[in-house]
Write a protein that holds these residues in place. Structure first.
Motif, short mmCIF file in Angstrom:
data_model
loop_
_atom_site.label_atom_id
_atom_site.label_comp_id
_atom_site.label_asym_id
_atom_site.label_seq_id
_atom_site.Cartn_x
_atom_site.Cartn_y
_atom_site.Cartn_z
N ARG A 66 31.62 33.74 75.21
CA ARG A 66 32.17 32.59 74.39
C ARG A 66 33.56 32.14 74.83
O ARG A 66 33.68 30.78 74.78
CB ARG A 66 32.34 33.41 73.00
CG ARG A 66 32.31 32.39 71.80
CD ARG A 66 32.03 32.60 70.49
NE ARG A 66 32.75 31.75 69.38
CZ ARG A 66 32.30 30.91 69.04
NH1 ARG A 66 31.28 30.23 69.55
NH2 ARG A 66 32.81 29.94 68.28
N SER B 147 23.34 41.33 77.67
CA SER B 147 22.57 41.76 76.69
C SER B 147 23.23 41.66 75.23
O SER B 147 22.47 41.31 74.31
CB SER B 147 21.62 43.00 76.56
OG SER B 147 22.70 44.03 76.90
N LYS B 148 24.36 41.85 75.21
CA LYS B 148 24.96 41.93 73.82
C LYS B 148 26.01 40.61 73.47
O LYS B 148 26.19 40.44 72.36
CB LYS B 148 25.76 43.02 73.51
CG LYS B 148 24.83 44.40 73.78
CD LYS B 148 23.92 44.71 72.59
CE LYS B 148 23.49 45.92 72.73
NZ LYS B 148 22.21 46.05 71.79
N LYS B 149 26.50 40.20 74.43
CA LYS B 149 27.65 39.25 74.30
C LYS B 149 27.50 37.73 74.50
O LYS B 149 28.28 36.91 74.59
CB LYS B 149 28.91 39.78 74.78
CG LYS B 149 29.39 41.19 74.26
CD LYS B 149 29.98 41.04 72.88
CE LYS B 149 30.49 42.53 72.26
NZ LYS B 149 30.32 42.36 70.81
N ASN C 293 25.50 34.07 74.31
CA ASN C 293 24.55 33.47 73.56
C ASN C 293 24.44 32.03 74.65
O ASN C 293 25.39 31.36 74.99
CB ASN C 293 25.01 32.84 72.37
CG ASN C 293 25.12 33.45 71.09
OD1 ASN C 293 24.28 34.62 71.22
ND2 ASN C 293 26.31 33.86 70.50
N LYS D 127 24.52 35.92 60.89
CA LYS D 127 24.78 35.62 62.59
C LYS D 127 26.06 34.72 62.36
O LYS D 127 25.96 33.70 61.74
CB LYS D 127 23.86 35.04 63.45
CG LYS D 127 23.98 34.42 64.71
CD LYS D 127 24.45 35.34 65.87
CE LYS D 127 25.37 34.65 66.83
NZ LYS D 127 25.92 35.49 67.72
N TYR E 114 29.36 32.68 64.90
CA TYR E 114 30.02 32.46 66.18
C TYR E 114 31.52 32.15 65.87
O TYR E 114 31.93 31.27 65.09
CB TYR E 114 29.28 31.02 66.36
CG TYR E 114 28.02 31.04 67.04
CD1 TYR E 114 27.43 31.60 68.27
CD2 TYR E 114 26.81 30.44 65.97
CE1 TYR E 114 26.17 31.43 68.36
CE2 TYR E 114 25.73 30.43 66.19
CZ TYR E 114 25.17 30.88 67.33
OH TYR E 114 23.81 30.90 67.88
N LYS F 49 16.30 32.15 68.05
CA LYS F 49 16.80 32.74 69.08
C LYS F 49 16.78 34.23 68.78
O LYS F 49 16.87 35.07 69.80
CB LYS F 49 18.00 32.41 69.59
CG LYS F 49 17.90 30.90 70.39
CD LYS F 49 19.11 29.89 70.41
CE LYS F 49 20.05 30.58 71.78
NZ LYS F 49 20.94 29.46 71.82
N LEU G 239 16.83 36.15 72.24
CA LEU G 239 17.74 35.56 73.07
C LEU G 239 19.13 35.80 72.50
O LEU G 239 20.19 35.63 73.21
CB LEU G 239 17.71 34.04 73.05
CG LEU G 239 16.41 33.63 73.75
CD1 LEU G 239 16.10 32.06 73.84
CD2 LEU G 239 16.68 33.75 75.39
N ILE G 240 19.23 36.21 71.22
CA ILE G 240 20.58 36.72 70.56
C ILE G 240 20.19 38.04 70.17
O ILE G 240 19.14 38.28 69.15
CB ILE G 240 20.76 35.69 69.52
CG1 ILE G 240 21.28 34.14 69.80
CG2 ILE G 240 21.89 36.30 68.63
CD1 ILE G 240 21.35 33.29 68.74
N ASN G 241 21.39 38.74 70.78
CA ASN G 241 21.29 40.46 70.06
C ASN G 241 22.44 40.68 69.27
O ASN G 241 22.34 41.91 68.70
CB ASN G 241 21.45 41.06 71.32
CG ASN G 241 19.75 40.76 72.04
OD1 ASN G 241 18.71 41.12 71.84
ND2 ASN G 241 19.97 40.20 73.20
N ASP G 242 23.59 40.04 69.15
CA ASP G 242 24.65 40.35 68.27
C ASP G 242 24.65 39.83 66.99
O ASP G 242 25.47 39.13 66.47
CB ASP G 242 25.97 39.78 68.88
CG ASP G 242 25.94 38.46 69.45
OD1 ASP G 242 25.08 37.91 69.20
OD2 ASP G 242 27.11 37.81 69.65
#
Lengths: 276, 234
Positions: free
Chosen positions: A184, A270-272, A274, B13, B15, B49, B54-57
């Motif tokens: 990000r 895989s974790k951070k 998007n 979720k 951002y 997602k 596609l989104i894991n957090d």
């Protein structure tokens, strides 16, 4: 499934790399063709231009390979193609590993192409251009005829392993940088950040590897057709000058550090991230 | 509601400081067609997602056939994103081969028959195709999967009414038997007739989760309900 990921990664990168190697093959054919078909002793224009072009392309090969593998990595994971890649029924670490392996193989091929172009240069330029250097080169080559074939093969295989591990380390460092640049914080200018972040990251990792290597002497040398394990720094330094050896300790450090960077890359991937 | 195909529990979720999903809960059972409705930017795509991996957090829990998103859920879900996700150098033929390589439930014959029905050239590079043709290629790749859950993110966005009918017809005709569909859109009128259930997201929260039958029982259409829920949003 991993073999399918590998296959498609080869197809994806091979489209561009294949064209580059076709160009290299074309230049080689023109150069050698001009050399063998020429009349008289004078160097043909085709030969001279061919050698120059071949050396230039071969030396640029590493940069071209780096650009191709990095572009493919970025587009297929963090660009719109990521929507396809990350929804495949494949574990994400396998996707990353496939990219590292395929890219490393391209780097090893680039090195082989460089050696190949140097051989063509030697063949074409011969003694009239290379002068004393030609004798030195031929002398080095003739040394191989006295070496046992098993030692020669072992030495070549060992060198390939060394190059593979070092290129894999370089590849995973590039991929780590690209992955970090797609988090990000940097995502808006990810390409620019990949370039900016690569230099400090590469310096830190290489310095760290050097720091550990200086404290870890653990090498293999091929002495008189025999394999010799060396753990003493003094012996290591003396053998380093005269013999064909592999620094297993260094290899091990690069492997472990590379594995660490791989794990970190996978975690961020895989974790951070998007995908945009 | 016994064996849910998809279960979303308290999904959150954000951002940075911007919370896009704030405690979403719902279930989708096998065979259901569910409309995911809401204005642009309400969190529909973020939720999708998260479901497709596609989104894991995120916070909360997503279960597909009782398991978290992973390799098995990716086999069960056929996902159509808003974006053109195919590499520019691919042709429909190579894209079909690619999908068949990775998905055991990809029906190649069906893909080729759809390719023919859509009148698409199999060897033309996708990058040289019109946007409409590219969308058709992606749609046929998704609908050729014998999936348990089709997740379609704005499949009707940016196309004319005739094309919308064509897309909806393709989806309904080609979905695998007893599969579920989660369809995100803001063009309610075009899908109202096929929906079993509607989910409406407003400000990151699930504002409506109801059967379409209930809406009709209240002498309303889904579009009426949508207007009522989002009246103050625009």
């Amino acid at each position: 499934m991993f073999s399918k990921v590998l296959k498609h990664d080869f197809i994806s990168t091979g489209r561009i790399m294949g064209v580059i190697y076709l160009i290299v093959a074309g230049i080689t054919a023109v150069t050698l063709g001009s050399h063998y078909l020429k009349k008289g002793e004078e160097m043909a224009v085709g030969e001279a231009l061919g050698v120059a072009a071949l050396l230039l392309v071969s030396m640029c090969m590493f940069i071209l390979t780096a650009v191709v593998v990095l572009t493919d990595f970025h587009k297929s994971l963090y660009g719109e193609r990521g929507y396809l890649t990350f929804t495949l029924p494949v574990k994400s670490w396998k996707i990353l590993l496939s990219k590292v392996l395929v890219s490393t193989i391209w780097f090893v091929i680039a090195l082989a192409a460089l050696f190949g172009s140097m051989w063509v240069t030697v063949v074409v330029l011969k003694e009239e251009v290379l002068g004393e250097n030609y004798d030195t080169i031929m002398g080095l080559i003739s040394q191989f005829s006295t070496v046992k074939i098993s030692s020669f093969v072992a030495s070549v295989v060992a060198k390939i392993i060394v190059f593979f591990v070092e290129f894999a380390f370089f590849t995973v460092t590039i991929f780590f940088t690209s992955t970090l640049a797609n988090t990000r914080l940097f995502q808006k200018r990810s390409v620019l950040w990949t370039i900016v972040l690569f230099i400090p990251i590469a310096v830190v990792t290489v310095k760290l590897a050097e720091f550990i290597n200086e404290r870890l002497v653990f090498s293999i040398f091929f002495v008189d057709d025999k394999i010799k394990l060396v753990t003493d720094n003094f012996e290591y330094q003396s053998l380093l000058l005269n013999n064909n050896g592999i620094d297993i300790g260094e290899l091990f450090v690069y492997f472990i550090l590379g594995a660490g960077i791989f794990v970190a890359t996978h975690y961020i991937m895989s974790k951070k991230i998007n995908i945009k | 509601m016994g064996n849910a195909l998809l279960q979303v529990k308290n999904l959150k979720k954000s951002y940075g400081d911007h919370q896009v999903l704030n405690g979403i809960n719902f279930k989708i059972n096998p065979g259901m067609i569910v409309g995911l409705l809401g204005p642009n930017g309400c969190g529909k795509t973020s939720m999708i997602k998260s479901i497709v991996g596609l989104i894991n957090d995120y916070e909360g829990e997503i279960l597909i056939e009782g398991e978290h998103p992973g390799v098995e859920s990716k086999k069960a879900i056929a996902y159509l994103p808003e974006k053109n996700y195919l590499p520019a150098w691919m042709t429909p033929k190579s894209a079909i081969k690619y999908m068949a390589d990775f998905y055991e439930n990809f029906n190649k014959e069906k893909a080729y028959s759809m390719l023919k029905a859509f009148d698409l050239p199999e060897n033309q590079k996708i990058k040289t195709m019109s946007k409409g043709m590219q969308e058709k290629v992606q749609l046929l790749l998704v609908m050729s999967r014998e999936a348990k859950l089709y997740i379609l993110d704005e499949p009707l966005g940016g196309v004319d009414p005739v094309a919308r009918d064509f897309i909806m017809e393709t989806i309904m005709k080609n979905r695998f038997e007893n599969s579920s569909i989660l369809l995100s859109t803001h063009l309610i009128y075009d899908i109202e007739g096929i929906l079993d259930r509607v989910l409406m997201i407003k400000g990151g929260e699930l504002e409506v989760d109801t059967d379409v039958k209930n809406v009709i029982d209240h002498n309303m259409t889904v579009e009426d309900l949508f207007k009522e829920v989002f009246r103050n949003v625009f």
